[in-house]
Write a protein that holds these residues in place. Structure first.
Motif, mmCIF file in Angstrom:
data_model
loop_
_atom_site.group_PDB
_atom_site.id
_atom_site.type_symbol
_atom_site.label_atom_id
_atom_site.label_comp_id
_atom_site.label_asym_id
_atom_site.label_seq_id
_atom_site.Cartn_x
_atom_site.Cartn_y
_atom_site.Cartn_z
ATOM 1 N N MET A 1 0.804 -1.216 0.000
ATOM 2 C CA MET A 1 0.000 0.000 0.000
ATOM 3 C C MET A 1 0.846 1.279 0.000
ATOM 4 S SD MET A 1 -3.136 0.723 -0.200
ATOM 5 C CE MET A 1 -4.473 1.712 0.255
ATOM 6 N N PRO A 2 1.969 1.343 0.746
ATOM 7 C CA PRO A 2 2.779 2.566 0.705
ATOM 8 C C PRO A 2 3.306 2.885 -0.689
ATOM 9 C CG PRO A 2 3.442 1.210 2.569
ATOM 10 C CD PRO A 2 2.483 0.411 1.755
ATOM 11 N N ARG A 3 3.593 1.863 -1.503
ATOM 12 C CA ARG A 3 4.082 2.131 -2.850
ATOM 13 C C ARG A 3 2.989 2.744 -3.712
ATOM 14 N NH1 ARG A 3 8.911 1.047 -4.362
ATOM 15 N NH2 ARG A 3 8.709 0.348 -6.495
ATOM 16 N N VAL A 4 1.765 2.312 -3.518
ATOM 17 C CA VAL A 4 0.650 2.886 -4.273
ATOM 18 C C VAL A 4 0.481 4.358 -3.902
ATOM 19 C CG1 VAL A 4 -1.854 2.783 -4.622
ATOM 20 C CG2 VAL A 4 -0.533 0.671 -4.517
ATOM 21 N N LYS A 5 0.595 4.653 -2.598
ATOM 22 C CA LYS A 5 0.486 6.040 -2.143
ATOM 23 C C LYS A 5 1.602 6.892 -2.748
ATOM 24 C CE LYS A 5 0.266 8.805 2.036
ATOM 25 N NZ LYS A 5 0.351 8.832 3.484
ATOM 26 N N HIS A 6 2.808 6.336 -2.830
ATOM 27 C CA HIS A 6 3.932 7.058 -3.429
ATOM 28 C C HIS A 6 3.663 7.355 -4.905
ATOM 29 C CE1 HIS A 6 7.975 8.263 -4.498
ATOM 30 N NE2 HIS A 6 7.978 7.339 -5.437
ATOM 31 N N TYR A 7 3.154 6.380 -5.644
ATOM 32 C CA TYR A 7 2.878 6.598 -7.065
ATOM 33 C C TYR A 7 1.747 7.598 -7.282
ATOM 34 C CZ TYR A 7 6.074 2.897 -8.369
ATOM 35 O OH TYR A 7 7.191 2.155 -8.558
ATOM 36 N N ILE A 8 0.744 7.557 -6.417
ATOM 37 C CA ILE A 8 -0.343 8.532 -6.521
ATOM 38 C C ILE A 8 0.201 9.942 -6.263
ATOM 39 C CG2 ILE A 8 -2.475 9.341 -5.427
ATOM 40 C CD1 ILE A 8 -3.217 6.373 -5.049
#
Length: 136
Positions: A1-8
């Motif tokens: 989930m943290p990687r998705v937040k970073h990409y967003i």
């Protein structure tokens, strides 16, 4: 989930940066400071996620005062001392008495130029920055 937040976050900030830079291109020809601040805002947004943009921001910070020193040379101090209040008076005249949008835009542009001529001359901007950062 943290990687998705970073990409967003990456997509959002980069998109806003591109919008600001396109806005800088579209408004750069208009009277007033429109293009340059928008470009710097866009570059600052890119610097959040990209090192190359951060290097450009650091370069701008490093050389901004030197560019001002090249423009406001000591031989022209008297010229800028006279120019600043004249531009200010003309801008107030245009803003107060005219209703045409191009006259108002030109008045805002002249107001910015008068402030630039005033603060750029005689190292007033550097002294103003020192005064603001001075500890009481």
């Amino acid at each position: 989930m943290p990687r998705v937040k970073h990409y967003i976050q990456l997509i959002v900030f980069d998109t806003l940066a591109v919008i600001c830079m396109i806005g800088a291109i579209l408004t750069g020809w208009l009277p007033g400071p429109g293009g340059v601040p928008l470009f710097i805002i866009g570059l600052s947004l890119l610097a959040i996620n990209h090192e190359w943009a951060e290097r450009y921001i650091d370069w701008l910070k490093k050389y901004a005062d030197k560019i001002g020193d090249m423009i406001f040379i000591p031989r022209l101090r008297g010229f800028f001392d006279v120019l600043a209040p004249l531009l200010l008076l003309l801008s107030v005249y245009l803003l107060y008495l005219h209703t045409a949008i191009w006259m108002i835009s030109f008045g805002i542009f002249l107001l910015g130029m008068s402030l630039l001529a005033f603060f750029g001359n005689r190292n007033r901007w550097k002294r103003f920055k020192k005064m603001l950062t001075k500890k009481h």
